[in-house]
Write a protein that holds these residues in place. Structure first.
Motif, PDB file in Angstrom:
ATOM      1  N   LEU A  58       0.835  -1.206   0.000  1.00 50.42           N
ATOM      2  CA  LEU A  58       0.000   0.000   0.000  1.00 50.42           C
ATOM      3  C   LEU A  58       0.872   1.260   0.000  1.00 50.42           C
ATOM      4  O   LEU A  58       0.584   2.232  -0.716  1.00 50.42           O
ATOM      5  CB  LEU A  58      -0.930   0.000   1.214  1.00 50.42           C
ATOM      6  N   ALA A  59       1.948   1.229   0.788  1.00 48.83           N
ATOM      7  CA  ALA A  59       2.874   2.367   0.809  1.00 48.83           C
ATOM      8  C   ALA A  59       3.525   2.563  -0.557  1.00 48.83           C
ATOM      9  O   ALA A  59       3.625   3.689  -1.055  1.00 48.83           O
ATOM     10  CB  ALA A  59       3.942   2.148   1.885  1.00 48.83           C
ATOM     11  N   LEU A  60       3.961   1.464  -1.178  1.00 51.69           N
ATOM     12  CA  LEU A  60       4.598   1.563  -2.500  1.00 51.69           C
ATOM     13  C   LEU A  60       3.602   2.012  -3.568  1.00 51.69           C
ATOM     14  O   LEU A  60       3.942   2.786  -4.461  1.00 51.69           O
ATOM     15  CB  LEU A  60       5.212   0.214  -2.887  1.00 51.69           C
ATOM     16  N   GLN A  61       2.385   1.504  -3.467  1.00 54.27           N
ATOM     17  CA  GLN A  61       1.352   1.943  -4.404  1.00 54.27           C
ATOM     18  C   GLN A  61       1.215   3.466  -4.361  1.00 54.27           C
ATOM     19  O   GLN A  61       1.168   4.134  -5.403  1.00 54.27           O
ATOM     20  CB  GLN A  61       0.022   1.277  -4.057  1.00 54.27           C
ATOM     21  N   TYR A  62       1.171   4.015  -3.160  1.00 56.25           N
ATOM     22  CA  TYR A  62       1.042   5.465  -3.008  1.00 56.25           C
ATOM     23  C   TYR A  62       2.288   6.195  -3.519  1.00 56.25           C
ATOM     24  O   TYR A  62       2.191   7.171  -4.272  1.00 56.25           O
ATOM     25  CB  TYR A  62       0.778   5.821  -1.544  1.00 56.25           C
ATOM     26  N   MET A  63       3.460   5.714  -3.130  1.00 58.21           N
ATOM     27  CA  MET A  63       4.700   6.352  -3.588  1.00 58.21           C
ATOM     28  C   MET A  63       4.795   6.353  -5.104  1.00 58.21           C
ATOM     29  O   MET A  63       5.152   7.359  -5.727  1.00 58.21           O
ATOM     30  CB  MET A  63       5.923   5.640  -2.997  1.00 58.21           C
ATOM     31  N   HIS A  64       4.475   5.214  -5.717  1.00 55.40           N
ATOM     32  CA  HIS A  64       4.589   5.107  -7.171  1.00 55.40           C
ATOM     33  C   HIS A  64       3.559   5.979  -7.879  1.00 55.40           C
ATOM     34  O   HIS A  64       3.832   6.519  -8.950  1.00 55.40           O
ATOM     35  CB  HIS A  64       4.454   3.644  -7.590  1.00 55.40           C
ATOM     36  N   GLU A  65       2.377   6.134  -7.280  1.00 53.17           N
ATOM     37  CA  GLU A  65       1.393   7.062  -7.836  1.00 53.17           C
ATOM     38  C   GLU A  65       1.889   8.500  -7.756  1.00 53.17           C
ATOM     39  O   GLU A  65       1.491   9.351  -8.562  1.00 53.17           O
ATOM     40  CB  GLU A  65       0.061   6.924  -7.099  1.00 53.17           C
ATOM     41  N   CYS A  66       2.761   8.760  -6.779  1.00 56.19           N
ATOM     42  CA  CYS A  66       3.391  10.081  -6.647  1.00 56.19           C
ATOM     43  C   CYS A  66       4.654  10.186  -7.508  1.00 56.19           C
ATOM     44  O   CYS A  66       5.389  11.191  -7.421  1.00 56.19           O
ATOM     45  CB  CYS A  66       3.753  10.347  -5.190  1.00 56.19           C
ATOM     46  N   ASP A  67       4.934   9.165  -8.331  1.00 56.52           N
ATOM     47  CA  ASP A  67       6.120   9.113  -9.196  1.00 56.52           C
ATOM     48  C   ASP A  67       7.418   9.161  -8.399  1.00 56.52           C
ATOM     49  O   ASP A  67       8.386   9.817  -8.790  1.00 56.52           O
ATOM     50  CB  ASP A  67       6.092  10.243 -10.233  1.00 56.52           C
ATOM     51  N   ILE A  68       7.427   8.454  -7.273  1.00 58.16           N
ATOM     52  CA  ILE A  68       8.623   8.366  -6.426  1.00 58.16           C
ATOM     53  C   ILE A  68       8.985   6.890  -6.252  1.00 58.16           C
ATOM     54  O   ILE A  68       8.126   6.054  -5.998  1.00 58.16           O
ATOM     55  CB  ILE A  68       8.372   9.011  -5.046  1.00 58.16           C
ATOM     56  N   VAL A  69      10.279   6.593  -6.413  1.00 57.95           N
ATOM     57  CA  VAL A  69      10.803   5.237  -6.223  1.00 57.95           C
ATOM     58  C   VAL A  69      11.607   5.239  -4.929  1.00 57.95           C
ATOM     59  O   VAL A  69      12.513   6.057  -4.760  1.00 57.95           O
ATOM     60  CB  VAL A  69      11.701   4.813  -7.399  1.00 57.95           C
ATOM     61  N   HIS A  70      11.306   4.326  -4.017  1.00 57.45           N
ATOM     62  CA  HIS A  70      11.989   4.315  -2.727  1.00 57.45           C
ATOM     63  C   HIS A  70      13.460   3.947  -2.869  1.00 57.45           C
ATOM     64  O   HIS A  70      14.334   4.589  -2.288  1.00 57.45           O
ATOM     65  CB  HIS A  70      11.288   3.345  -1.770  1.00 57.45           C
ATOM     66  N   ASP A 107      12.347   6.370   5.902  1.00 62.33           N
ATOM     67  CA  ASP A 107      13.662   6.731   5.354  1.00 62.33           C
ATOM     68  C   ASP A 107      13.612   6.933   3.846  1.00 62.33           C
ATOM     69  O   ASP A 107      13.878   6.025   3.058  1.00 62.33           O
ATOM     70  CB  ASP A 107      14.723   5.689   5.709  1.00 62.33           C
ATOM     71  N   MET A 108      13.322   8.164   3.466  1.00 61.51           N
ATOM     72  CA  MET A 108      13.251   8.519   2.045  1.00 61.51           C
ATOM     73  C   MET A 108      14.542   9.158   1.554  1.00 61.51           C
ATOM     74  O   MET A 108      14.569   9.802   0.510  1.00 61.51           O
ATOM     75  CB  MET A 108      12.072   9.478   1.806  1.00 61.51           C
ATOM     76  N   GLY A 109      15.626   8.957   2.285  1.00 60.10           N
ATOM     77  CA  GLY A 109      16.891   9.597   1.929  1.00 60.10           C
ATOM     78  C   GLY A 109      17.466   9.150   0.603  1.00 60.10           C
ATOM     79  O   GLY A 109      18.243   9.876  -0.019  1.00 60.10           O
ATOM     80  N   SER A 110      17.094   7.957   0.146  1.00 57.15           N
ATOM     81  CA  SER A 110      17.592   7.457  -1.136  1.00 57.15           C
ATOM     82  C   SER A 110      16.522   7.485  -2.223  1.00 57.15           C
ATOM     83  O   SER A 110      16.759   7.027  -3.345  1.00 57.15           O
ATOM     84  CB  SER A 110      18.105   6.017  -0.976  1.00 57.15           C
ATOM     85  N   ALA A 111      15.344   8.005  -1.906  1.00 53.85           N
ATOM     86  CA  ALA A 111      14.247   8.009  -2.876  1.00 53.85           C
ATOM     87  C   ALA A 111      14.580   8.884  -4.083  1.00 53.85           C
ATOM     88  O   ALA A 111      15.245   9.911  -3.962  1.00 53.85           O
ATOM     89  CB  ALA A 111      12.968   8.497  -2.206  1.00 53.85           C
ATOM     90  N   ASN A 112      14.115   8.436  -5.237  1.00 50.92           N
ATOM     91  CA  ASN A 112      14.312   9.172  -6.489  1.00 50.92           C
ATOM     92  C   ASN A 112      12.970   9.521  -7.106  1.00 50.92           C
ATOM     93  O   ASN A 112      12.065   8.674  -7.137  1.00 50.92           O
ATOM     94  CB  ASN A 112      15.079   8.318  -7.499  1.00 50.92           C
ATOM     95  N   LYS A 113      12.846  10.725  -7.600  1.00 47.84           N
ATOM     96  CA  LYS A 113      11.683  11.066  -8.400  1.00 47.84           C
ATOM     97  C   LYS A 113      11.870  10.453  -9.788  1.00 47.84           C
ATOM     98  O   LYS A 113      12.982  10.416 -10.319  1.00 47.84           O
ATOM     99  CB  LYS A 113      11.543  12.578  -8.516  1.00 47.84           C
ATOM    100  N   MET A 114      10.787   9.980 -10.379  1.00 41.39           N
ATOM    101  CA  MET A 114      10.885   9.383 -11.707  1.00 41.39           C
ATOM    102  C   MET A 114      11.426  10.383 -12.726  1.00 41.39           C
ATOM    103  O   MET A 114      12.104  10.006 -13.677  1.00 41.39           O
ATOM    104  CB  MET A 114       9.515   8.866 -12.148  1.00 41.39           C
TER     105      MET A 114
END
Length: 302
Positions: free
Chosen positions: A90-102, A140-147
Motif C-alpha cells: 500500500l505504501a509503495l502503491q502510493y509512492m509510485h502514484e506520486c512518481d517516487i521510487v523508494h 527513510d526517504m533519503g535514497s528516494a528518487n523522483k521518476m
C-alpha cells in the motif's frame, strides 16, 4: 529527528529528502497507502560551525521489521509477513502514484506503529494480537528518487538489487517491486534469496556474475528486450542471451526453497506464485504494487 551533515545540505541532498517527504505528505492524504508512510511533521535548518544542517522531524515509530527478525532469530510467521506485505505494498502503491521510487527497501526501513522497540540484548516478546493490531509504515526517504530525476546510477541493497539495475538498464518503480519480493522471501525463510558472495572462491565468479547466475538458476533466462537496453549486458551474456560465466551452476525453484517452511503445500504454492510475480526478471512483466494487492495470497489480510 534526522539531522543531515553540513555537506549534504550544501549539495541540496537533504532538501531532496525534505521535498520527497512533502510530496508524500501533501499529494493525496486520502489514498489507501497514505497511512503506511512515515510522514514529515516539521523541518528546519540549523546553522553550525561546519555549515547548515537540514533537520527533518518525522512521526515517532516503534520496532522495525528487522528488530522483529532479530527477536525470533529465524523466519517470521506467515500471518505477520502477509500483514507486512500488505502494508508495504500500500505504501509503495502510493509512492509510485506520486512518481517516487523508494530504492532502498530493507527491514530497518519498515517500522511498526503501536509497539515499543525491542531492548537488546534481551528481546521483547510481542504477542500475536499486538502484531495483528500494529500498523507497518515505510520510512527513510533519503535514497528516494523522483521518476523525473533518477539521479542514482546504482540503487538498492546489493543482495536485493534488481536485474535491470545490475545490468545498467534504465530502472523505474518496478525496481522497488523486485526489492520487495526479495525482502519478503527473507522474512519468510530467515535467509537471503540471493547471495552474491556465496561460493565465490570455488565458483571463480565475481559477485555480479554470481548474482546473475543465481537469478538464471532460479527464474530462467533473461529476455532479449532487457539485454538489448542494458549497457552492461555484454559483460555477462553472449549474443544468444546465455551467461558467459556461471551457466548451470545453480538450479532450483521457489517452490523447492519454500518447501522448507512449516506451511501447508497449498500455502507454499500460493506464496511461490505471489513471489514469482515480484521476481519476474523482465521489469515490464513484473506486477505493480496495485496488482499485487489483488493477489489471492493477500485475501483477507488487513
Amino acid at each position: 529527528m534526522k539531522v543531515a551533515v553540513g555537506k549534504l545540505a550544501q549539495r541540496n541532498a537533504g532538501w531532496d529528502e525534505r521535498q520527497t517527504l512533502k510530496v508524500l505528505r501533501e499529494q493525496s492524504p486520502h489514498a489507501a497507502g497514505y497511512r503506511h508512510i512515515c510522514h514529515l511533521l516539521d523541518d528546519f535548518v540549523v546553522d553550525g560551525p561546519h555549515g547548515s544542517h537540514t533537520c527533518l522531524v518525522t512521526e515517532a515509530m516503534g520496532a522495525t521489521a528487522f528488530d522483529l527478525f532479530r527477536c525470533v532469530s529465524s523466519a517470521l510467521p506467515l500471518f505477520l509477513v502477509k500483514r507486512i506485505s500488505k502494508h508495504i505494498l500500500l505504501a509503495l502503491q502510493y509512492m509510485h502514484e506520486c512518481d517516487i521510487v523508494h530504492t532502498d527497501l530493507k527491514g530497518d526501513n519498515i517500522s511498526m506503529n503501536g509497539a515499543p522497540p525491542p531492548i537488546y540484548p534481551q528481546s521483547t516478546k510481542l504477542q500475536e494480537n499486538e502484531l495483528l493490531d500494529a500498523t507497518f509504515k515505510l520510512s527513510d526517504m533519503g535514497s528516494a528518487n523522483k521518476m523525473s530525476i533518477r539521479f542514482a546510477p546504482l540503487i538498492q541493497p546489493e543482495d536485493l538489487r534488481s536485474p535491470e539495475v545490475i545490468l545498467g538498464a534504465e530502472w523505474d518503480t518496478k525496481a522497488d517491486i523486485w526489492n520487495f519480493g526479495c525482502l519478503m522471501y527473507e522474512f519468510l525463510r530467515g535467509t537471503s534469496l540471493f547471495n552474491p558472495y556465496a561460493r565465490i572462491k570455488e565458483s571463480r565468479l565475481n559477485r555480479y556474475q554470481n548474482h546473475l547466475a543465481q537469478m538464471v538458476g532460479l527464474l530462467g533466462d533473461f529476455p532479449s528486450n532487457l539485454l538489448d537496453r542494458a549497457k552492461d549486458a555484454q559483460d555477462y551474456f553472449d549474443e544468444k542471451g546465455q551467461l558467459v560465466h556461471g551457466a548451470g551452476q545453480y538450479k532450483i525453484t521457489l517452490e523447492d526453497l519454500l518447501s522448507g517452511t512449516s506451511s501447508k503445500l497449498e500455502d507454499v504454492l500460493l506464496t511461490a506464485d505471489f513471489l514469482s510475480q515480484t521476481l519476474t526478471i523482465d521489469p515490464e512483466k513484473r506486477w505493480s504494487a496495485s496488482r499485487l494487492l489483488q493477489h489471492p495470497w493477500l485475501k483477507g489480510v488487513v
